[in-house]
Design a protein around this motif. Structure first.
Motif, short mmCIF file in Angstrom:
data_model
loop_
_atom_site.label_atom_id
_atom_site.label_comp_id
_atom_site.label_asym_id
_atom_site.label_seq_id
_atom_site.Cartn_x
_atom_site.Cartn_y
_atom_site.Cartn_z
N PHE A 33 0.84 -1.19 0.00
CA PHE A 33 0.00 0.00 0.00
C PHE A 33 0.88 1.25 0.00
O PHE A 33 1.81 1.38 0.79
CB PHE A 33 -0.90 -0.01 1.24
N GLY A 34 0.57 2.15 -0.92
CA GLY A 34 1.32 3.40 -0.98
C GLY A 34 2.48 3.37 -1.96
O GLY A 34 3.08 4.39 -2.24
N ILE A 92 5.54 5.39 4.35
CA ILE A 92 4.42 4.53 3.99
C ILE A 92 3.34 4.68 5.06
O ILE A 92 3.61 4.50 6.24
CB ILE A 92 4.88 3.06 3.88
N PRO A 93 2.13 5.01 4.68
CA PRO A 93 1.07 5.17 5.68
C PRO A 93 0.87 3.89 6.48
O PRO A 93 0.99 2.78 5.95
CB PRO A 93 -0.19 5.49 4.84
N PRO A 94 0.61 4.01 7.75
CA PRO A 94 0.38 2.81 8.56
C PRO A 94 -0.90 2.10 8.13
O PRO A 94 -1.83 2.70 7.60
CB PRO A 94 0.26 3.35 9.99
N THR A 95 -0.92 0.80 8.36
CA THR A 95 -2.12 0.01 8.05
C THR A 95 -3.22 0.38 9.03
O THR A 95 -3.04 0.32 10.24
CB THR A 95 -1.81 -1.49 8.14
#
Length: 393
Positions: free
Chosen positions: A232-233, A288-291
């Motif tokens: 993701f990201g 990277i954005p956290p989950t």
């Protein structure tokens, strides 16, 4: 059917409609015909006829006399006005948002246009589509056969409304759009096709036409097999040197902690002679954005009653329910369709969905919408009866 003074004369029946009335005088009487339930395009045809059923004048006496004046021949009703082909919308309309997205499938080539719905509207037509994707596919989506002067744009969304990718032009100087995507999940995805810049005038049939091609090219080499699914990201890179046809800016590498020797000034008291030296620590932050932790799903039940209050007692009675009304439950944040049902013969509808928060009840045909909090709520929609005059002057 109403008179020129807006007084109601009679009400239509169901499923076929028939009414009789005695004309209070000479003049024009507009007739409005509408559908009570959503109807497929292939069934949206009907015939409308007006017949004079008044009894002929009875013969009072057999005594010869002057002949009766013949009744004038009724004026034939004008035929329905067809929608001009230059402004006729495509067969997938209305599909102007996520909730009305048209279902399409991989492997289809679809003939479309940017004529807005309803015909003659001045709104900009954006076409939303809903398709089922699977892990292992290598999808190629493109617009082709663009009418002269037309420019398109493509945007792909996950089911939760998150943007996957977008493209304006396949290559510099071109107007058609194209996307390549390997699904990293099995489920529903959405596609938006919209016009860019000025839209050609609808001066002829096909002036705003285009085609949408959705194909699976897995194994053909168009998309490199074995390319790992990005986290993701991170950008998705295909077989081309530059990745996807649209420009993707890679994320910078994650900073790391490095011991540095530097001159430390400011916070330390000044010293004579040599300057102080020390180790500077660099704190690392991930870009990277956290989950996100998914919110727990809660059951939400909506019960609805739609009735035509014929006796005007402001309460639903037997035989007053309105059948066939579409009832939808949408996610309040993403506008995603969670469930849909139609009212039964008594006007009742009950629908249960699972949602992480508030939902929204929508009855598109009546323009009715209401927020709903878990665990749900009951609603009534009253359609007021028309008050008819006791005597027609």
């Amino acid at each position: 059917m109403v008179s020129t003074s807006a007084g109601s004369i009679a009400a239509p029946g169901n499923p076929a409609s028939q009414l009789r009335f005695r004309a209070p005088g000479e003049g024009w009487f507009p007739v409005a015909v509408d559908s009570l339930v959503p109807t497929p395009w292939g069934c949206r045809q009907y015939s409308l006829a007006a017949v004079d059923v008044s009894a002929p004048t009875a013969t009072v006496t057999a005594t010869p006399g002057p002949s009766a004046t013949p009744r004038p021949t009724g004026t034939a009703l004008p035929s329905a006005t067809a929608i001009p082909p230059e402004v006729m919308f495509d067969e997938y309309e209305p599909n102007y948002d996520f909730s009305s997205a048209a279902n399409v499938g991989v492997g289809q080539t679809i003939a479309l246009n940017f004529n807005p719905y309803p015909a003659g509207s001045n709104e900009v037509d954006n076409d939303y589509f809903r398709l089922y994707v699977k892990v292992g596919e290598a999808l190629k989506l493109e617009t082709t056969g663009l009418a002269a002067g037309l420019d398109t744009n493509l945007i792909m969304y996950r089911e939760n409304g998150e943007v996957i990718a977008g493209n304006d032009d396949c290559q510099a100087g071109q107007r058609q759009s194209c996307l390549s995507w390997k699904p990293d999940y099995t489920g529903v995805a959405y596609l938006l096709v919209g016009p860019v810049g000025t839209i050609p005038e609808a001066i002829s049939a096909g002036a705003r036409a285009y085609q949408l091609v959705i194909s699976d090219v897995a194994g053909s080499g168009s998309i490199t097999n074995g390319t790992p699914t990005p986290a993701f990201g991170q950008p998705f890179l295909g077989d081309q040197a530059g990745g996807l046809p649209w420009k993707v800016t890679p994320l910078p590498p994650t900073p790391i902690r490095l011991p540095l020797t530097a001159t430390v000034t400011g916070e330390f008291p000044p010293s004579t002679g040599a300057s102080r030296t020390g180790e500077v620590q660099v704190r690392a932050y991930s870009l990277i954005p956290p989950t996100l932790t998914p919110e727990p799903q809660q059951p939400v039940t909506v019960q609805l009653m739609v009735y035509y209050d014929e006796n005007d007692n402001r309460a639903p009675d037997i035989s007053e329910g309105v059948a066939g009304i579409s009832v939808r439950i949408l996610d309040s944040l993403t506008n995603r369709l969670l469930g849909q049902i139609f009212t039964d013969g008594q006007g009742h509808a009950s629908l249960s969905v699972s949602a992480a928060g508030d939902v929204r009840l929508s009855v598109p045909y009546l323009g009715y919408t209401q927020p709903v909090k878990p665990p749900g709520k009951q609603f009534e929609i009253r359609l007021g009866a028309l008050r008819l005059p006791s005597l027609i002057p």
